[in-house]
Design a protein around this motif. Sequence first.
Motif, PDB file in Angstrom:
ATOM      1  N   PHE A  95      70.994  70.372  64.121  1.00  0.00           N
ATOM      2  CA  PHE A  95      70.494  71.659  64.608  1.00  0.00           C
ATOM      3  C   PHE A  95      68.984  71.776  64.431  1.00  0.00           C
ATOM      4  O   PHE A  95      68.258  72.124  65.368  1.00  0.00           O
ATOM      5  CB  PHE A  95      71.201  72.797  63.872  1.00  0.00           C
ATOM      6  CG  PHE A  95      70.653  74.157  64.196  1.00  0.00           C
ATOM      7  CD1 PHE A  95      70.967  74.781  65.392  1.00  0.00           C
ATOM      8  CD2 PHE A  95      69.808  74.800  63.306  1.00  0.00           C
ATOM      9  CE1 PHE A  95      70.448  76.031  65.707  1.00  0.00           C
ATOM     10  CE2 PHE A  95      69.280  76.046  63.601  1.00  0.00           C
ATOM     11  CZ  PHE A  95      69.601  76.662  64.804  1.00  0.00           C
ATOM     12  N   MET A  96      68.496  71.471  63.223  1.00  0.00           N
ATOM     13  CA  MET A  96      67.064  71.602  62.969  1.00  0.00           C
ATOM     14  C   MET A  96      66.257  70.588  63.773  1.00  0.00           C
ATOM     15  O   MET A  96      65.185  70.903  64.299  1.00  0.00           O
ATOM     16  CB  MET A  96      66.792  71.421  61.473  1.00  0.00           C
ATOM     17  CG  MET A  96      67.248  72.578  60.603  1.00  0.00           C
ATOM     18  SD  MET A  96      66.482  74.156  61.096  1.00  0.00           S
ATOM     19  CE  MET A  96      64.747  73.762  60.918  1.00  0.00           C
ATOM     20  N   GLY A  97      66.748  69.350  63.871  1.00  0.00           N
ATOM     21  CA  GLY A  97      66.036  68.350  64.667  1.00  0.00           C
ATOM     22  C   GLY A  97      65.973  68.721  66.127  1.00  0.00           C
ATOM     23  O   GLY A  97      64.920  68.587  66.779  1.00  0.00           O
ATOM     24  N   ALA A 105      58.616  70.501  72.560  1.00  0.00           N
ATOM     25  CA  ALA A 105      58.666  69.920  73.905  1.00  0.00           C
ATOM     26  C   ALA A 105      58.492  70.968  74.998  1.00  0.00           C
ATOM     27  O   ALA A 105      58.009  70.639  76.090  1.00  0.00           O
ATOM     28  CB  ALA A 105      59.998  69.195  74.104  1.00  0.00           C
ATOM     29  N   PHE A 106      58.872  72.218  74.734  1.00  0.00           N
ATOM     30  CA  PHE A 106      58.835  73.243  75.786  1.00  0.00           C
ATOM     31  C   PHE A 106      57.441  73.415  76.385  1.00  0.00           C
ATOM     32  O   PHE A 106      57.285  73.346  77.608  1.00  0.00           O
ATOM     33  CB  PHE A 106      59.368  74.562  75.241  1.00  0.00           C
ATOM     34  CG  PHE A 106      59.428  75.663  76.267  1.00  0.00           C
ATOM     35  CD1 PHE A 106      60.389  75.639  77.258  1.00  0.00           C
ATOM     36  CD2 PHE A 106      58.513  76.698  76.239  1.00  0.00           C
ATOM     37  CE1 PHE A 106      60.445  76.643  78.217  1.00  0.00           C
ATOM     38  CE2 PHE A 106      58.558  77.702  77.187  1.00  0.00           C
ATOM     39  CZ  PHE A 106      59.527  77.680  78.175  1.00  0.00           C
ATOM     40  N   PRO A 107      56.379  73.635  75.597  1.00  0.00           N
ATOM     41  CA  PRO A 107      55.062  73.756  76.233  1.00  0.00           C
ATOM     42  C   PRO A 107      54.553  72.440  76.814  1.00  0.00           C
ATOM     43  O   PRO A 107      53.834  72.438  77.828  1.00  0.00           O
ATOM     44  CB  PRO A 107      54.160  74.246  75.093  1.00  0.00           C
ATOM     45  CG  PRO A 107      54.847  73.831  73.849  1.00  0.00           C
ATOM     46  CD  PRO A 107      56.314  73.878  74.145  1.00  0.00           C
ATOM     47  N   LEU A 108      54.924  71.310  76.185  1.00  0.00           N
ATOM     48  CA  LEU A 108      54.473  70.021  76.710  1.00  0.00           C
ATOM     49  C   LEU A 108      55.081  69.720  78.072  1.00  0.00           C
ATOM     50  O   LEU A 108      54.474  69.018  78.891  1.00  0.00           O
ATOM     51  CB  LEU A 108      54.843  68.902  75.729  1.00  0.00           C
ATOM     52  CG  LEU A 108      54.160  68.936  74.352  1.00  0.00           C
ATOM     53  CD1 LEU A 108      54.683  67.799  73.483  1.00  0.00           C
ATOM     54  CD2 LEU A 108      52.654  68.840  74.496  1.00  0.00           C
ATOM     55  N   ALA A 109      56.275  70.256  78.325  1.00  0.00           N
ATOM     56  CA  ALA A 109      56.953  69.967  79.590  1.00  0.00           C
ATOM     57  C   ALA A 109      56.157  70.472  80.788  1.00  0.00           C
ATOM     58  O   ALA A 109      56.197  69.865  81.866  1.00  0.00           O
ATOM     59  CB  ALA A 109      58.344  70.600  79.587  1.00  0.00           C
ATOM     60  N   GLU A 164      63.586  63.706  70.178  1.00  0.00           N
ATOM     61  CA  GLU A 164      63.928  64.744  71.148  1.00  0.00           C
ATOM     62  C   GLU A 164      62.696  65.319  71.834  1.00  0.00           C
ATOM     63  O   GLU A 164      62.800  65.857  72.942  1.00  0.00           O
ATOM     64  CB  GLU A 164      64.711  65.869  70.463  1.00  0.00           C
ATOM     65  CG  GLU A 164      66.116  65.483  70.045  1.00  0.00           C
ATOM     66  CD  GLU A 164      66.977  65.080  71.229  1.00  0.00           C
ATOM     67  OE1 GLU A 164      66.704  65.512  72.356  1.00  0.00           O
ATOM     68  OE2 GLU A 164      67.925  64.315  71.030  1.00  0.00           O
ATOM     69  N   ILE A 165      61.534  65.245  71.213  1.00  0.00           N
ATOM     70  CA  ILE A 165      60.323  65.707  71.887  1.00  0.00           C
ATOM     71  C   ILE A 165      60.125  64.934  73.189  1.00  0.00           C
ATOM     72  O   ILE A 165      59.846  65.505  74.246  1.00  0.00           O
ATOM     73  CB  ILE A 165      59.096  65.554  70.969  1.00  0.00           C
ATOM     74  CG1 ILE A 165      59.163  66.567  69.822  1.00  0.00           C
ATOM     75  CG2 ILE A 165      57.799  65.753  71.752  1.00  0.00           C
ATOM     76  CD1 ILE A 165      58.085  66.371  68.770  1.00  0.00           C
ATOM     77  N   GLY A 166      60.272  63.612  73.118  1.00  0.00           N
ATOM     78  CA  GLY A 166      60.133  62.805  74.326  1.00  0.00           C
ATOM     79  C   GLY A 166      61.227  63.068  75.337  1.00  0.00           C
ATOM     80  O   GLY A 166      60.965  63.202  76.539  1.00  0.00           O
ATOM     81  N   THR A 167      62.469  63.168  74.857  1.00  0.00           N
ATOM     82  CA  THR A 167      63.596  63.400  75.771  1.00  0.00           C
ATOM     83  C   THR A 167      63.524  64.779  76.404  1.00  0.00           C
ATOM     84  O   THR A 167      63.643  64.934  77.624  1.00  0.00           O
ATOM     85  CB  THR A 167      64.925  63.238  75.015  1.00  0.00           C
ATOM     86  OG1 THR A 167      64.994  61.933  74.448  1.00  0.00           O
ATOM     87  CG2 THR A 167      66.105  63.438  75.959  1.00  0.00           C
ATOM     88  N   PHE A 168      63.342  65.804  75.578  1.00  0.00           N
ATOM     89  CA  PHE A 168      63.280  67.174  76.093  1.00  0.00           C
ATOM     90  C   PHE A 168      62.101  67.366  77.034  1.00  0.00           C
ATOM     91  O   PHE A 168      62.224  68.038  78.066  1.00  0.00           O
ATOM     92  CB  PHE A 168      63.179  68.169  74.931  1.00  0.00           C
ATOM     93  CG  PHE A 168      64.496  68.452  74.258  1.00  0.00           C
ATOM     94  CD1 PHE A 168      65.683  68.433  74.962  1.00  0.00           C
ATOM     95  CD2 PHE A 168      64.545  68.740  72.905  1.00  0.00           C
ATOM     96  CE1 PHE A 168      66.891  68.693  74.339  1.00  0.00           C
ATOM     97  CE2 PHE A 168      65.746  69.014  72.275  1.00  0.00           C
ATOM     98  CZ  PHE A 168      66.920  68.983  72.996  1.00  0.00           C
ATOM     99  N   SER A 169      60.949  66.830  76.681  1.00  0.00           N
ATOM    100  CA  SER A 169      59.770  67.010  77.531  1.00  0.00           C
ATOM    101  C   SER A 169      60.012  66.457  78.928  1.00  0.00           C
ATOM    102  O   SER A 169      59.653  67.092  79.931  1.00  0.00           O
ATOM    103  CB  SER A 169      58.554  66.329  76.891  1.00  0.00           C
ATOM    104  OG  SER A 169      58.234  66.899  75.647  1.00  0.00           O
TER     105      SER A 169
END
Length: 285
Positions: A95-97, A105-109, A164-169
């Motif tokens: 959950f935390m990760g 990732a949201f703003p980077l997207a 997840e930053i890379g995946t979500f972005s």
Amino acid sequence: MTAPTPDITRARALVPDAFTTPRRTRFIQLASWTAFLLLTGWCLWDFGFAPDRLLQGATRFGDVLAFMFPPHIWTSWAEWKEILKGLGETVAMAFMGTLLGAVIAFPLAFLGAKNILPLSWLRLGVRRGFDALRAIEQLILALIFIRAFGLGPLAGILAIAVSEIGTFSKLFSEGIENTSQKPAEGVRASGGGNLQTIRFAVLPQALPVILSIILYNFESNTRTGTILGIVGAGGIGFLLADRIQAYRWPEAWTIIFLIIFVVYLIDGFSGFLRRKIIGGESGRA
């Protein structure tokens, strides 16, 4: 087989190339299939896919599966407390990760979305950064963070978050790009600026997709958290690895069943939330 009609015969005479596959195309197809078959054959040979080896492995695997029954049932609260604490750590770690990865990732997207950032050189550079983060396996990240922060769930949380930053972005930016431009044109025609266009035209279309991606990855990271625990990142994976190394197979299989049950619960809850967020049958998993 029926004979060709006069119209087809005349068409073949006028444009014969339209009824045959070009020689270059046939050569490319033949070369592709040849390379595919050679690569497949080499992999089967090099990795030892021999029938006798597969049969022996299947027999030994059947012996391991036999240890499933009867499943082990812990009789003391101390044992159950240890197992439930491990499961809770794994779910909390996922959950935390997932949450940290999604928030970053949201703003980077938006920097990777074509309809938001038209500068191709900058957008492509940002996307290559997303690919670099996704290229590093979470298990490797966990080992790195364990070295830096020590054993425990913190290393697992950071490993999941960075991955997840890379995946979500990447997935978020694709969801933003696939939004309809008509609402954006309407906002601009009403005098809205770029921020108003994103707020009132892009986000209402992209958010349901983004939330659905987050929920799915949370479920996936719960399974991943088990693997990270095996290398020392805390959670139920550490307890599972301990039972397997000690050849306490009945307990190991019971832990595996509990993990499957928890994943079922999370999947059902995520599906319920997706239906509520997206609405109707379109949100059904």
